[in-house]
Scaffold this active site. Structure first.
Site, mmCIF file in Angstrom:
data_model
loop_
_atom_site.group_PDB
_atom_site.id
_atom_site.type_symbol
_atom_site.label_atom_id
_atom_site.label_comp_id
_atom_site.label_asym_id
_atom_site.label_seq_id
_atom_site.Cartn_x
_atom_site.Cartn_y
_atom_site.Cartn_z
ATOM 1 N N HIS A 145 1.806 -8.969 1.911
ATOM 2 C CA HIS A 145 0.731 -7.979 1.773
ATOM 3 C C HIS A 145 0.289 -7.859 0.325
ATOM 4 O O HIS A 145 1.025 -8.212 -0.596
ATOM 5 C CB HIS A 145 1.193 -6.605 2.281
ATOM 6 C CG HIS A 145 2.258 -5.966 1.438
ATOM 7 N ND1 HIS A 145 3.572 -6.405 1.432
ATOM 8 C CD2 HIS A 145 2.211 -4.941 0.549
ATOM 9 C CE1 HIS A 145 4.279 -5.658 0.597
ATOM 10 N NE2 HIS A 145 3.480 -4.768 0.037
ATOM 11 N N GLN B 60 -1.976 -4.980 -2.348
ATOM 12 C CA GLN B 60 -2.278 -3.561 -2.446
ATOM 13 C C GLN B 60 -3.532 -3.363 -3.285
ATOM 14 O O GLN B 60 -3.931 -4.235 -4.050
ATOM 15 C CB GLN B 60 -1.111 -2.798 -3.081
ATOM 16 C CG GLN B 60 0.159 -2.854 -2.255
ATOM 17 C CD GLN B 60 1.303 -2.096 -2.910
ATOM 18 O OE1 GLN B 60 1.298 -0.889 -2.998
ATOM 19 N NE2 GLN B 60 2.283 -2.839 -3.393
#
Lengths: 259, 259
Positions: B173, B175
């Site tokens: 992931h 951010q």
């Protein structure tokens, strides 16, 4: 074979023209040994192999001075050259003027080590207040020597405690780096303090209200967690009387307040 | 018992009047869980417990959008709110004007997560160039949404790979943090680039000569080690054509060059 490939270049200070800042490159630093076995499991090695221990002085880079000055095997503190310096006292000073393009100047400067005790297992926190005062006085003395060099514009004293803080030697020591430039973070802080003074007529450090963030206080110093700390466990020690330079500190205050 | 003592305060931005800078305080960040067992031995947990995996969407903070937009269980990318945000979208924006004294304003802002794959074990580097392009397009789309908020002055996209880089979740992931202030390091870089432009009439990034520091090049981008890198393995990816904002990038270029 691997040894022959080790970089052996002199340190240099390179201009980052995007950020308008200088970056210190020091190939020698990567060659320094460590007596910490691993960062995740810091087990200091046996003192018989430690060059900072009493009796191993010949394994170190040249000594600058010792405390007491006339001591032999019974020294308490030694200030020596760093064997793997980030900057080199043997290079010529080049004025790092602002130029267009990829600019690098020699990594001139001084990188010293303060061995805080002759005994391997003694930490700074094990010393008496008077002994800690002597360590700080040794730093003060060395700063005064370094500032007599015209090319030196900034001296930083620092201590890495433990392998995860960056220390490579477990024997208690501090370091000192003297540079021909003022680092941008330092000049930014000085500019900020000057701006505060212009606005308020006061020194922003003297103006700090410790309140609930106070940790300890003595006759001459207060220690506190700054209101806008940037690190966990960040602590500042501030002289009660306005003082702009560490090396101008009164020797008596130092020894009396190193608690 | 320990749970009851956990700090539950809203994030705030505190003024450091000594350095004239703003510092973000976020008590909630310390509460976030990690599926890395230990920093020194990062073993990602079983995917059955991972909230970022397909089928676990209900364990996450609210979704902002997914790719493809009309997908259900077959999504490829999800952009969601961070469950443990460093800044809070629910706070009122307070203009952080410069005041004397200990000043703190609310920690208003947006902190989002881009889940780059529905599959736990797939890293960004495992994706095809077209798939990486889709991740970057998702970032671009979210930046465009965030900049429509008048109070937002800066958006940063970042990716922590591995526990020692600061990641708490092993599922791939990125951010995004959107702030009501421009961080001082960013404004210092912009000032420096403006100064270079005034002196030379050129953009300092466009003016970089890659030479031996070139890593790769494509039709629209070059990647290189900067001359005055401040970290080991630091790499910059620079568009060949002058471009001042990531979100203005051409979608076709992104997909064609994510190699």
């Amino acid at each position: 074979m691997a040894e022959a490939e080790t970089p052996n270049r002199s340190p240099e200070i390179r201009k980052d023209k995007i950020h308008n800042r200088w970056v210190l490159f020091s190939p020698a630093r990567s060659r320094r040994p460590s007596d910490f076995k691993a960062k995740s499991n810091p087990q200091p090695n046996n003192q018989t192999e430690c060059p900072f221990c009493a009796g191993h002085e010949h394994e170190c880079a040249p000594e600058i001075f010792r405390v007491p000055a006339d001591s032999t095997n019974d020294w308490k503190i030694r200030v020596i050259q760093n064997l793997y310096p980030a900057v080199s006292r043997e290079l010529d000073f080049q004025n790092p003027v602002s130029l267009v393009g990829d600019v690098a100047v020699s990594g001139f400067g001084f990188h010293d080590v303060v061995i805080e005790s002759p005994v391997h297992s003694v930490n700074l926190s094990d010393l008496s207040p008077a002994q800690v005062g002597e360590v700080l006085l040794a730093c003060k003395k060395r700063i005064e020597q370094l500032r007599s060099c015209d090319s030196i514009k900034y001296v930083q004293v620092f201590k890495n405690h433990g392998a995860s803080a960056g220390a490579s030697m477990s024997h208690s020591h501090s370091q000192m780096i003297a540079l021909p430039i003022v680092p941008p973070t330092v000049s930014a802080r000085l500019d900020s303090m000057m701006e505060y003074y212009k606005q308020t007529g006061k020194c922003s450090l003297c103006d700090i209200q410790p309140n609930e963030l106070l940790i300890a206080e003595s006759d001459h110093f207060i220690s506190l967690v700054p209101f806008a700390a940037t690190f966990a466990f960040e602590i500042w020690i501030i002289p009660r009387d306005h003082s702009s330079h560490f090396h101008e500190i009164d020797s008596e205050k130092l020894s009396a307040n190193s608690t």
